[in-house]
Design a protein around this motif. Structure first.
Motif, PDB file in Angstrom:
ATOM      1  N   GLU A  45      -6.291   6.428   3.335  1.00 14.39           N
ATOM      2  CA  GLU A  45      -6.270   5.198   4.122  1.00 14.39           C
ATOM      3  C   GLU A  45      -5.038   5.192   5.028  1.00 14.39           C
ATOM      4  OE1 GLU A  45      -6.896   1.586   1.874  1.00 14.39           O
ATOM      5  OE2 GLU A  45      -7.830   2.737   0.250  1.00 14.39           O
ATOM      6  N   PRO A  46      -5.157   4.723   6.267  1.00 18.03           N
ATOM      7  CA  PRO A  46      -4.002   4.680   7.179  1.00 18.03           C
ATOM      8  C   PRO A  46      -2.885   3.815   6.606  1.00 18.03           C
ATOM      9  CG  PRO A  46      -6.053   4.316   8.376  1.00 18.03           C
ATOM     10  CD  PRO A  46      -6.399   4.263   6.917  1.00 18.03           C
ATOM     11  N   VAL A  47      -1.644   4.273   6.745  1.00 17.14           N
ATOM     12  CA  VAL A  47      -0.499   3.506   6.242  1.00 17.14           C
ATOM     13  C   VAL A  47      -0.013   2.482   7.266  1.00 17.14           C
ATOM     14  CG1 VAL A  47       0.241   5.350   4.699  1.00 17.14           C
ATOM     15  CG2 VAL A  47       1.180   5.232   7.024  1.00 17.14           C
ATOM     16  N   THR A  48      -0.428   2.635   8.522  1.00 16.95           N
ATOM     17  CA  THR A  48      -0.165   1.649   9.565  1.00 16.95           C
ATOM     18  C   THR A  48      -1.468   1.424  10.319  1.00 16.95           C
ATOM     19  OG1 THR A  48       0.458   3.354  11.169  1.00 16.95           O
ATOM     20  CG2 THR A  48       2.243   2.357   9.883  1.00 16.95           C
ATOM     21  N   GLU A 106      -1.804   7.200  10.771  1.00 18.91           N
ATOM     22  CA  GLU A 106      -2.224   8.304   9.910  1.00 18.91           C
ATOM     23  C   GLU A 106      -2.277   7.899   8.444  1.00 18.91           C
ATOM     24  OE1 GLU A 106       0.773  11.323  10.419  1.00 18.91           O
ATOM     25  OE2 GLU A 106       2.373   9.934   9.929  1.00 18.91           O
ATOM     26  N   SER A 107      -3.043   8.653   7.691  1.00 18.72           N
ATOM     27  CA  SER A 107      -3.076   8.515   6.238  1.00 18.72           C
ATOM     28  C   SER A 107      -2.078   9.489   5.623  1.00 18.72           C
ATOM     29  CB  SER A 107      -4.486   8.825   5.713  1.00 18.72           C
ATOM     30  OG  SER A 107      -4.770  10.218   5.897  1.00 18.72           O
ATOM     31  N   TRP A 108      -1.885   9.380   4.312  1.00 22.52           N
ATOM     32  CA  TRP A 108      -0.977  10.304   3.627  1.00 22.52           C
ATOM     33  C   TRP A 108      -1.463  11.744   3.783  1.00 22.52           C
ATOM     34  CZ3 TRP A 108       3.721  10.660   1.605  1.00 22.52           C
ATOM     35  CH2 TRP A 108       4.011  11.778   0.802  1.00 22.52           C
ATOM     36  N   MET A 109      -2.758  11.996   3.673  1.00 22.43           N
ATOM     37  CA  MET A 109      -3.259  13.363   3.748  1.00 22.43           C
ATOM     38  C   MET A 109      -3.130  13.930   5.160  1.00 22.43           C
ATOM     39  SD  MET A 109      -3.821  14.157   0.698  1.00 22.43           S
ATOM     40  CE  MET A 109      -4.644  15.743   0.868  1.00 22.43           C
ATOM     41  N   GLN A 110      -3.287  13.103   6.175  1.00 21.43           N
ATOM     42  CA  GLN A 110      -3.058  13.571   7.536  1.00 21.43           C
ATOM     43  C   GLN A 110      -1.579  13.890   7.748  1.00 21.43           C
ATOM     44  OE1 GLN A 110      -4.862  10.120   9.274  1.00 21.43           O
ATOM     45  NE2 GLN A 110      -6.698  11.240   9.907  1.00 21.43           N
ATOM     46  N   PHE A 111      -0.737  13.045   7.210  1.00 22.09           N
ATOM     47  CA  PHE A 111       0.711  13.285   7.253  1.00 22.09           C
ATOM     48  C   PHE A 111       1.059  14.583   6.537  1.00 22.09           C
ATOM     49  CE2 PHE A 111       4.598  12.360   4.590  1.00 22.09           C
ATOM     50  CZ  PHE A 111       5.544  12.586   5.568  1.00 22.09           C
ATOM     51  N   PRO A 120      -4.654  15.394  -4.146  1.00 19.05           N
ATOM     52  CA  PRO A 120      -4.309  14.256  -3.301  1.00 19.05           C
ATOM     53  C   PRO A 120      -3.847  13.005  -4.037  1.00 19.05           C
ATOM     54  CG  PRO A 120      -6.681  14.499  -3.428  1.00 19.05           C
ATOM     55  CD  PRO A 120      -6.096  15.699  -4.104  1.00 19.05           C
ATOM     56  N   TRP A 121      -4.204  12.855  -5.308  1.00 19.17           N
ATOM     57  CA  TRP A 121      -3.927  11.592  -5.983  1.00 19.17           C
ATOM     58  C   TRP A 121      -2.622  11.687  -6.762  1.00 19.17           C
ATOM     59  CZ3 TRP A 121      -6.990   8.160  -3.991  1.00 19.17           C
ATOM     60  CH2 TRP A 121      -8.235   8.569  -3.498  1.00 19.17           C
ATOM     61  N   SER A 122      -1.670  10.802  -6.464  1.00 17.96           N
ATOM     62  CA  SER A 122      -0.339  10.872  -7.059  1.00 17.96           C
ATOM     63  C   SER A 122      -0.181   9.903  -8.223  1.00 17.96           C
ATOM     64  CB  SER A 122       0.744  10.544  -6.026  1.00 17.96           C
ATOM     65  OG  SER A 122       1.004  11.656  -5.219  1.00 17.96           O
ATOM     66  N   ALA A 123       0.483  10.384  -9.267  1.00 15.71           N
ATOM     67  CA  ALA A 123       0.867   9.524 -10.384  1.00 15.71           C
ATOM     68  C   ALA A 123       2.379   9.368 -10.435  1.00 15.71           C
ATOM     69  CB  ALA A 123       0.366  10.109 -11.700  1.00 15.71           C
ATOM     70  N   MET A 132       0.854  -1.194   0.000  1.00  9.52           N
ATOM     71  CA  MET A 132       0.000   0.000   0.000  1.00  9.52           C
ATOM     72  C   MET A 132       0.882   1.233   0.000  1.00  9.52           C
ATOM     73  SD  MET A 132      -1.977   2.601   1.329  1.00  9.52           S
ATOM     74  CE  MET A 132      -2.243   2.654   3.085  1.00  9.52           C
ATOM     75  N   TRP A 133       0.962   1.899  -1.158  1.00  9.24           N
ATOM     76  CA  TRP A 133       1.733   3.126  -1.295  1.00  9.24           C
ATOM     77  C   TRP A 133       0.834   4.292  -0.902  1.00  9.24           C
ATOM     78  CZ3 TRP A 133       6.813   3.296  -1.816  1.00  9.24           C
ATOM     79  CH2 TRP A 133       7.418   4.543  -2.105  1.00  9.24           C
ATOM     80  N   GLY A 134       1.222   5.022   0.141  1.00  9.59           N
ATOM     81  CA  GLY A 134       0.337   6.017   0.742  1.00  9.59           C
ATOM     82  C   GLY A 134      -0.214   7.045  -0.225  1.00  9.59           C
ATOM     83  N   THR A 135       0.597   7.523  -1.168  1.00  6.28           N
ATOM     84  CA  THR A 135       0.121   8.580  -2.067  1.00  6.28           C
ATOM     85  C   THR A 135      -0.898   8.071  -3.081  1.00  6.28           C
ATOM     86  OG1 THR A 135       2.016   8.204  -3.535  1.00  6.28           O
ATOM     87  CG2 THR A 135       2.236   9.926  -1.859  1.00  6.28           C
ATOM     88  N   GLN A 136      -0.974   6.761  -3.292  1.00  8.57           N
ATOM     89  CA  GLN A 136      -1.960   6.210  -4.217  1.00  8.57           C
ATOM     90  C   GLN A 136      -3.278   5.894  -3.530  1.00  8.57           C
ATOM     91  OE1 GLN A 136       0.107   2.909  -6.149  1.00  8.57           O
ATOM     92  NE2 GLN A 136       0.663   4.273  -7.833  1.00  8.57           N
TER      93      GLN A 136
END
Length: 218
Positions: free
Chosen positions: A108-111, A115-120, A174-177, A100-104
């Motif tokens: 969703e929480p990364v752990t 936190e999620s990527w956006m919270q980070f 928010p959505w990374s390519a 699960m790559w956070g920016t994609q």
């Protein structure tokens, strides 16, 4: 600047995550970076993540430049804080969610329970907003105070923090390519220089590693 190589960087973080110091190579990288910075940059301050690998790197730079380090938990790597920004204790660190790559999947929480990527990205943005001089928005022509003009600060942090800074200052959605690669002790130069009808932020360079010999690049 990203920190030097640590034992954490040699591990599979989907199986375990620990707050560990620099490797022998990481110390050599940080020492080389510190020498380069002391010879080529004039610093008004150093900010550093409170994670061990960044803190140790920052203190090596501090010793070489005689500039004090200000620790800031908002600069911790993604997954080492709770959703409210509170640092996760060393004994409570969780592995990252596998595959699960956070920016994609930015919401969703990364752990588990983390936190999620956006919270980070929000806590990294909070650091930036509190660090740069206060100024009006939406075309406010008020210039920077002379007290803040031409100040230079080193931020010793993590690859994820640097990527989040890019997204934040360039107002990316928010959505990374794409992803931004940063080598250990790679230097990035971002300038905050607001002017009327011009961008507030300017990127001068990213991942400068001229201080590293080939065998030290990781």
């Amino acid at each position: 600047m990203r920190h030097g190589q640590s034992h954490v960087n040699l591990a599979d973080l989907t199986l375990s995550h620990r707050d560990e110091p620099l490797t022998e190579k990481g110390v050599a990288q940080a020492t080389a970076a510190a020498e380069y910075i002391s010879e080529h940059l004039t610093l008004d301050g150093i900010f550093a993540s409170t994670v061990a690998r960044a803190d140790q790197t920052a203190r090596l730079v501090s010793e070489a430049t005689s500039v004090a380090v200000t620790p800031d938990p908002r600069l911790r790597e993604i997954g080492t804080a709770y959703p409210d920004g509170t640092p996760v204790a060393q004994t409570d660190l969780r592995p990252y969610v596998p595959k699960m790559w956070g920016t994609q999947r930015p919401y969703e929480p990364v752990t588990e329970g983390g936190e999620s990527w956006m919270q980070f990205r929000s806590r990294v943005g909070s650091f930036l907003e509190s660090t740069v001089p206060v100024r009006g928005r939406f075309g406010d022509p008020t210039p920077l105070s002379p007290d803040h003009d031409n100040e230079h600060y080193l931020v010793v942090c993590h690859a994820g923090v640097i990527e989040a800074m890019f997204e934040y200052v360039f107002e990316k959605g928010p959505w990374s390519a794409v992803a931004i690669h940063t080598s250990h002790t790679g230097l990035t130069h971002l300038q905050y220089s607001p002017m009327v009808d011009m961008p507030d932020w300017w990127l001068h360079y990213h991942n400068r590693i001229v201080h590293l010999s080939e065998d030290l690049i990781t």
